[in-house]
Design an enzyme around this catalytic site. Structure first.
Site, PDB file in Angstrom:
ATOM      1  N   THR A  39       0.837  -1.195   0.000  1.00  0.00           N
ATOM      2  CA  THR A  39       0.000   0.000   0.000  1.00  0.00           C
ATOM      3  C   THR A  39       0.875   1.249   0.000  1.00  0.00           C
ATOM      4  O   THR A  39       1.951   1.251   0.581  1.00  0.00           O
ATOM      5  CB  THR A  39      -0.880  -0.019   1.268  1.00  0.00           C
ATOM      6  OG1 THR A  39      -1.748  -1.144   1.204  1.00  0.00           O
ATOM      7  CG2 THR A  39      -1.690   1.252   1.415  1.00  0.00           C
ATOM      8  N   ARG A  94     -13.149  -8.332  -1.390  1.00  0.00           N
ATOM      9  CA  ARG A  94     -12.608  -7.938  -0.092  1.00  0.00           C
ATOM     10  C   ARG A  94     -12.070  -6.509  -0.133  1.00  0.00           C
ATOM     11  O   ARG A  94     -11.426  -6.098  -1.089  1.00  0.00           O
ATOM     12  CB  ARG A  94     -11.492  -8.904   0.308  1.00  0.00           C
ATOM     13  CG  ARG A  94     -10.772  -8.551   1.622  1.00  0.00           C
ATOM     14  CD  ARG A  94      -9.510  -7.744   1.376  1.00  0.00           C
ATOM     15  NE  ARG A  94      -8.770  -7.497   2.636  1.00  0.00           N
ATOM     16  CZ  ARG A  94      -7.738  -6.689   2.723  1.00  0.00           C
ATOM     17  NH1 ARG A  94      -7.281  -6.047   1.656  1.00  0.00           N
ATOM     18  NH2 ARG A  94      -7.123  -6.513   3.889  1.00  0.00           N
ATOM     19  N   ILE A  95     -12.344  -5.750   0.924  1.00  0.00           N
ATOM     20  CA  ILE A  95     -11.854  -4.383   1.049  1.00  0.00           C
ATOM     21  C   ILE A  95     -11.119  -4.269   2.380  1.00  0.00           C
ATOM     22  O   ILE A  95     -11.634  -4.692   3.418  1.00  0.00           O
ATOM     23  CB  ILE A  95     -13.010  -3.369   0.993  1.00  0.00           C
ATOM     24  CG1 ILE A  95     -13.716  -3.454  -0.367  1.00  0.00           C
ATOM     25  CG2 ILE A  95     -12.500  -1.948   1.221  1.00  0.00           C
ATOM     26  CD1 ILE A  95     -15.032  -2.727  -0.410  1.00  0.00           C
ATOM     27  N   ASP A 119      -8.352  -1.733   4.936  1.00  0.00           N
ATOM     28  CA  ASP A 119      -8.492  -0.496   5.699  1.00  0.00           C
ATOM     29  C   ASP A 119      -8.236   0.762   4.884  1.00  0.00           C
ATOM     30  O   ASP A 119      -8.696   1.842   5.256  1.00  0.00           O
ATOM     31  CB  ASP A 119      -7.548  -0.508   6.900  1.00  0.00           C
ATOM     32  CG  ASP A 119      -6.077  -0.508   6.473  1.00  0.00           C
ATOM     33  OD1 ASP A 119      -5.694  -1.407   5.690  1.00  0.00           O
ATOM     34  OD2 ASP A 119      -5.315   0.360   6.927  1.00  0.00           O
ATOM     35  N   THR A 172      -0.628   1.066   6.587  1.00  0.00           N
ATOM     36  CA  THR A 172      -0.360  -0.069   5.715  1.00  0.00           C
ATOM     37  C   THR A 172      -0.161  -1.303   6.575  1.00  0.00           C
ATOM     38  O   THR A 172       0.453  -1.220   7.645  1.00  0.00           O
ATOM     39  CB  THR A 172       0.881   0.177   4.837  1.00  0.00           C
ATOM     40  OG1 THR A 172       1.159  -1.000   4.073  1.00  0.00           O
ATOM     41  CG2 THR A 172       2.110   0.531   5.657  1.00  0.00           C
ATOM     42  N   GLY A 173      -0.682  -2.429   6.133  1.00  0.00           N
ATOM     43  CA  GLY A 173      -0.519  -3.649   6.912  1.00  0.00           C
ATOM     44  C   GLY A 173      -1.698  -4.576   6.763  1.00  0.00           C
ATOM     45  O   GLY A 173      -2.401  -4.562   5.747  1.00  0.00           O
ATOM     46  N   SER A 174      -1.923  -5.398   7.777  1.00  0.00           N
ATOM     47  CA  SER A 174      -3.033  -6.356   7.765  1.00  0.00           C
ATOM     48  C   SER A 174      -4.324  -5.593   8.040  1.00  0.00           C
ATOM     49  O   SER A 174      -4.686  -5.310   9.177  1.00  0.00           O
ATOM     50  CB  SER A 174      -2.796  -7.458   8.803  1.00  0.00           C
ATOM     51  OG  SER A 174      -2.421  -6.932  10.060  1.00  0.00           O
ATOM     52  N   GLY A 175      -5.006  -5.246   6.955  1.00  0.00           N
ATOM     53  CA  GLY A 175      -6.077  -4.262   7.001  1.00  0.00           C
ATOM     54  C   GLY A 175      -7.199  -4.554   7.967  1.00  0.00           C
ATOM     55  O   GLY A 175      -7.753  -3.625   8.585  1.00  0.00           O
TER      56      GLY A 175
END
Length: 312
Positions: free
Chosen positions: A178, A206-207, A209, A229-232
């Site tokens: 991201t 899928r969406i 964060d 950014t990361g595991s949303g």
């Protein structure tokens, strides 16, 4: 956890990121290292060119993110990952801290610069978020640059997709590519923008964060501007962007402390990733609990700083 913040200062500040994850010395290809640093510097240059001449934080974060959307080394725009169906579905958001206007899009497939489409949603529609075919149609109707599927396709992302289909790990690289930018302009106004292709092999539209206002993207002149950014899913559950800003605005915490606490909450839930932020007082920087994070920062009168690994 890695955390680095500048002191409060007058003038403008710009911070960018290009994703977090298993970014380690000796693992990242040397050519990629060079290319990513160049792209981060280019994004800083695009945003600072606006801020240094009295331009707005909103214009600066859009310009910085557009540079990264066009670079195939990041999971946004050109170079976005492929879904389980083998297509690119793009998400983005932008927010103006001066009035908390916000625009977001998700699962778009035709806009070359999703961040610019998100800004059009903010400025040219009565809505805060559009998705899928409707968002694409809105973009075409409002003159947003369109691009064919071939523009977003890169051979490396397709290789990752085919590896997954052959039985590899879901999002095998564990790199959340991201991109995002946050800024404070010379007038003291804040803005944030984020853009992503999501997770490799994502299903069911899928969406994460990134386009969720208050989770992956947030800006409020009274608190802070944040891009994540990361595991949303974990960032959504914490309401990461709003959480950081709220700690600054309501609890009087320093920006760095607020970001560290928020990443700590995310980590406690099992999540990884990072935050960039700039505060109403001009402080700016980053915090992440992953091995590395593509990131950069520049402020009025200073030299740009770019880093990739946790020990930089």
């Amino acid at each position: 956890m890695t955390s680095q913040w500048s002191a409060p200062a007058d003038g403008w500040t710009l911070v960018v990121h290009g994703g977090a994850g298993q970014i380690r010395r000796g693992v990242l290809d040397a050519d990629v290292d060079v290319a990513v640093r160049a792209a981060l510097n280019a994004a800083l240059a695009a945003g600072s060119a606006i801020l240094s001449t009295g331009g707005s934080a909103l214009d600066a974060v859009e310009a910085a993110v557009r540079v990264l959307e066009d670079d195939p080394h990041f999971n946004a725009g050109r170079g976005a990952v492929f879904t389980a169906e083998g297509v690119n579905e793009l998400d983005a958001a932008i927010m103006d801290g001066s009035n908390r206007d916000a625009g977001a899009v998700s699962a778009v497939t035709h806009s070359r610069h999703p961040v610019t489409l998100a800004r059009a949603v903010m400025e040219k529609s009565p809505h805060a978020m559009l998705t899928g075919a409707g968002a694409d149609r809105f973009g075409a109707e409002h003159g947003i640059d369109q691009a064919p599927p071939a523009w977003f396709h890169t051979d490396e992302r397709w290789r990752q997709y085919e590896e997954l289909r052959a039985g590899g790990r879901f999002d095998a690289d564990l790199k959340y590519g991201t991109v995002g930018a946050v800024a404070r302009d010379a007038e003291g106004h804040l803005a944030a923008a984020t853009s992503t292709g999501g997770l490799t092999g994502k299903r069911w539209n899928r969406i994460g964060d990134s386009p969720v206002i208050g989770a992956g993207t947030w800006a409020d002149d009274r608190g802070a501007a944040i891009s994540c950014t990361g595991s949303g899913e974990h960032f959504i559950r914490v309401g990461a962007g709003h959480e950081v800003s709220g700690r600054v605005r309501l609890a009087g915490e320093a920006l760095g402390s607020a970001a560290v606490a928020t990443i700590g909450e995310i980590g406690a839930l099992g999540g990884t990733g990072g935050i960039i932020a700039v505060g109403h007082d001009g402080a700016g920087g980053w915090c992440f609990n992953s091995a590395g994070m593509y990131r950069g920062r520049v402020a009025a009168g200073g030299e740009p700083q770019v880093a990739l690994y946790g020990d930089e």
